[in-house]
Enzyme design. Structure first.
Site, short mmCIF file in Angstrom:
data_model
loop_
_atom_site.label_atom_id
_atom_site.label_comp_id
_atom_site.label_asym_id
_atom_site.label_seq_id
_atom_site.Cartn_x
_atom_site.Cartn_y
_atom_site.Cartn_z
N GLY A 1 0.66 -1.23 0.10
CA GLY A 1 0.05 -0.23 -0.18
C GLY A 1 0.77 1.40 -0.03
O GLY A 1 0.16 2.25 -0.12
N GLU B 1 4.04 -6.62 1.90
CA GLU B 1 3.64 -7.05 0.73
C GLU B 1 3.56 -5.86 -0.49
O GLU B 1 2.52 -5.73 -0.90
CB GLU B 1 2.22 -7.57 0.87
N PRO B 2 4.42 -5.26 -0.67
CA PRO B 2 4.70 -4.17 -1.67
C PRO B 2 4.42 -4.47 -2.98
O PRO B 2 4.86 -5.63 -3.28
CB PRO B 2 5.73 -3.29 -1.25
N ARG C 1 3.08 -1.81 -5.95
CA ARG C 1 3.30 -0.38 -6.47
C ARG C 1 4.58 0.13 -6.34
O ARG C 1 5.25 0.57 -7.17
CB ARG C 1 2.33 0.56 -6.15
N ARG D 1 -6.24 3.44 -15.41
CA ARG D 1 -6.05 3.98 -13.96
C ARG D 1 -6.71 5.55 -13.99
O ARG D 1 -7.50 5.99 -13.10
CB ARG D 1 -4.70 4.14 -13.35
N CYS E 1 -13.13 4.15 -28.34
CA CYS E 1 -14.47 4.56 -28.73
C CYS E 1 -15.20 5.20 -27.43
O CYS E 1 -16.42 4.77 -27.14
CB CYS E 1 -15.41 3.83 -29.35
N TYR F 1 0.10 -1.75 -12.13
CA TYR F 1 -1.47 -1.58 -12.27
C TYR F 1 -1.56 -1.00 -13.73
O TYR F 1 -2.61 -0.36 -13.92
CB TYR F 1 -2.17 -0.85 -11.28
N1 LLP Z 1 -1.54 -7.15 -0.58
C1 LLP Z 1 -2.79 -7.05 -0.90
C2 LLP Z 1 -3.54 -8.30 -0.20
C3 LLP Z 1 -3.34 -6.36 -1.64
O1 LLP Z 1 -4.69 -6.46 -2.21
C4 LLP Z 1 -2.29 -5.30 -2.53
C5 LLP Z 1 -3.05 -4.48 -3.57
C6 LLP Z 1 -1.15 -5.48 -2.18
C7 LLP Z 1 -0.66 -6.19 -1.15
C8 LLP Z 1 -0.17 -4.64 -3.01
O2 LLP Z 1 -0.65 -3.15 -2.62
P1 LLP Z 1 0.38 -2.10 -3.31
O3 LLP Z 1 1.61 -2.07 -2.68
O4 LLP Z 1 0.72 -2.31 -4.96
O5 LLP Z 1 -0.40 -0.83 -3.00
N2 LLP Z 1 -5.38 -1.15 -9.23
C9 LLP Z 1 -5.24 -0.44 -8.09
C10 LLP Z 1 -4.59 -0.63 -6.92
C11 LLP Z 1 -5.23 -1.89 -6.41
C12 LLP Z 1 -4.37 -2.59 -5.21
C13 LLP Z 1 -5.01 -4.13 -4.91
N3 LLP Z 1 -4.35 -4.55 -3.91
C14 LLP Z 1 -4.54 0.78 -8.75
O6 LLP Z 1 -4.18 1.01 -9.79
O7 LLP Z 1 -4.23 2.18 -8.05
#
Ligand code: LLP
Length: 441
Positions: free
Chosen positions: A259, A298-299, A301, A338, A369, A399
């Site tokens: 996150g 669990e990163p 992004r 996005r 379109c 993403y």
């Molecule tokens: N762990 C779990 C259980 C998750 O559901 C997610 C992301 C992550 C880790 C990784 O999160 P991150 O570090 O990437 O923020 N499509 C959206 C983001 C959806 C995230 C879904 N879960 C976007 O483009 O902003």
């Protein structure tokens, strides 16, 4: 550690929208060459586009590796890359080579990761609605941890697993934290489809059931409060809320999810992994989480997002006097949904003249379109930009490709990894033949 409020004011000076692209938004190995055009690690970006076509995702492989090593410095190997952010076999191999774990959230992601040769014991299997087939695949592959998300899933898993080789699971808890982020990517609030709610008592019921299960071995707890979060306080709140429940459970592994936010546009802050790690660990200590507990993250992004750019070719420029200038490119919502989904902002710049002042307001749109097919709503490009030029949007490593579609039968772009040793195609462009292969006569 800097205060989050300070971070939001970074940089201190007001931003001039017509200034050149802030270079800190580009991948580390990327910048203007002597010819003024964009290069990445010795490769001229326009040459890569000549070879692989446009649009093109280009990743700085060295940056992903160095970011992975940085994560390891702070968390040891207790890092699972969230493969939903970007996945292909080369990416999974990179994660494996760097010694991280990987998180998959479907049978499809699991298959790609397994086919890369990834060690199964380092795979974490997620999902709020895993099918029996997906659970069977995960168990027979021998994944390291399955994150249990519902009572129905406990029933399913208990039937599939056996006493002789209990399946190691984490319980997913919804801590009731409203992270400061877009509603669609918030996951830790009470009203959520994910996990067992702490407040309602469901988490306690699930924990008690898992602790006595003979076929499932509960080894840890998991929570994930959302994505694109800049406020470290949200993570600290998560820890504070989970701590009493975790500490009293006697479990040893606490996965706090991913996150961490990354800057997409000028003015958004960079939050260092060091600061994220320090705030998680310090809040864990203060909240009474035993020092022996393993804190896992669990990163997605923050590992891959800033490491890539997408390059497009300008196809038409349409000036509507007094209203706006539409600049259409050869991709769009199919390679980056996005902006349409979350109203996300991006920067855009000219590949042939990276440092040029971007003195012309433009709206960069795709070729689909739909009027909503916007890539950059309030973009700025040099007024010299003409049809046939290449332009790029930075911070598209997470993403973008993973949420890409072939809407309007526009094939998904190719993906190239660039390193200090050269470049390689890791995903080829999707062709009409690929699409027709699904079509039954
Ligand atoms: N762990 C779990 C259980 C998750 O559901 C997610 C992301 C992550 C880790 C990784 O999160 P991150 O570090 O990437 O923020 N499509 C959206 C983001 C959806 C995230 C879904 N879960 C976007 O483009 O902003």
């Amino acid at each position: 550690m800097r205060e989050t409020e300070d971070l939001f004011q970074y940089p201190a000076e007001p931003i001039d929208p017509s200034s050149s692209i802030p270079l800190y938004l580009l991948p580390e190995g990327c910048g203007p060459g002597r010819d003024g055009s964009l290069w990445m690690r010795g490769q001229k970006v326009s040459d890569l586009v000549k070879e692989f076509g446009s649009p093109l995702f280009i990743y700085d492989e060295e940056q992903i590796r160095s970011r992975a090593r940085e994560l390891k410095e702070h968390f040891g190997s207790d890092v699972a890359y969230a493969s939903k952010a970007f996945l292909c076999k080369a990416m999974a191999r990179l994660v494996s080579e760097e010694g991280l774990h990987i998180d998959v959230a479907s049978g499809g992601e699991l298959s790609v990761v397994l086919s890369s040769g990834f060690p199964p014991e380092r795979i974490v299997m997620h999902g709020n609605n895993k099918s029996v087939m997906e659970l069977e695949a995960a168990i027979s592959a021998g994944v390291g941890r399955i994150v249990v998300d519902s009572f129905n899933e406990i029933d399913r898993l208990e039937k599939l697993a056996s006493k002789d080789s209990p399946v190691k699971v984490w319980i997913r808890v919804t801590p009731g934290v409203e992270a400061h982020t877009h509603e669609f990517v918030m996951t830790g609030q009470d009203d959520s489809k994910f996990g067992f709610s702490l407040v309602s008592g469901e988490a306690k019921l699930a924990l008690d059931r898992l602790l006595v299960s003979e076929n499932l071995k509960l080894v840890g707890m998991h929570a994930h409060i959302g994505s694109q979060i800049f406020a470290l306080e949200s993570f600290m709140k998560e820890v504070e809320i989970l701590a009493p429940f975790f500490a009293s459970s006697g479990l040893e592994e606490l996965n706090l999810g991913g996150g961490l936010g990354v800057p997409y546009v000028a003015g958004e802050p960079i939050i260092e992994f060091a600061d994220w790690a320090a705030s998680l660990k310090e809040s864990a200590r203060l909240a009474g989480i035993p020092a022996t507990a393993r804190i896992i993250v669990e990163p997605g992004r923050s590992l891959v997002g800033p490491a890539a750019i997408t390059v497009y070719e300008v196809g038409t420029i349409k000036e509507i006097p007094g209203i706006r200038t539409y600049l259409s490119v050869d991709g769009g919502m199919s390679d980056n949904p996005r902006p349409v989904l979350y109203d996300s902002g991006y920067e855009v710049f000219a590949v042939n003249n990276v440092l040029a002042r971007r003195d012309r307001p433009v709206t960069v749109v795709g070729k689909h379109c739909e009027s909503g097919d916007i890539l950059v709503r309030d973009g700025q490009l040099p007024s010299s930009t003409i049809v046939g030029d290449l332009i790029a949007t930075p911070v598209t490593g997470a993403y973008g490709y993973s949420m890409a579609s072939n809407y309007n039968k526009v094939g998904r772009p190719a993906v190239v990894f660039v390193s200090n040793r050269g470049y390689r195609l890791v995903l080829r462009r999707e062709t009409v033949t690929d699409m027709l292969a699904l079509d039954i006569d």
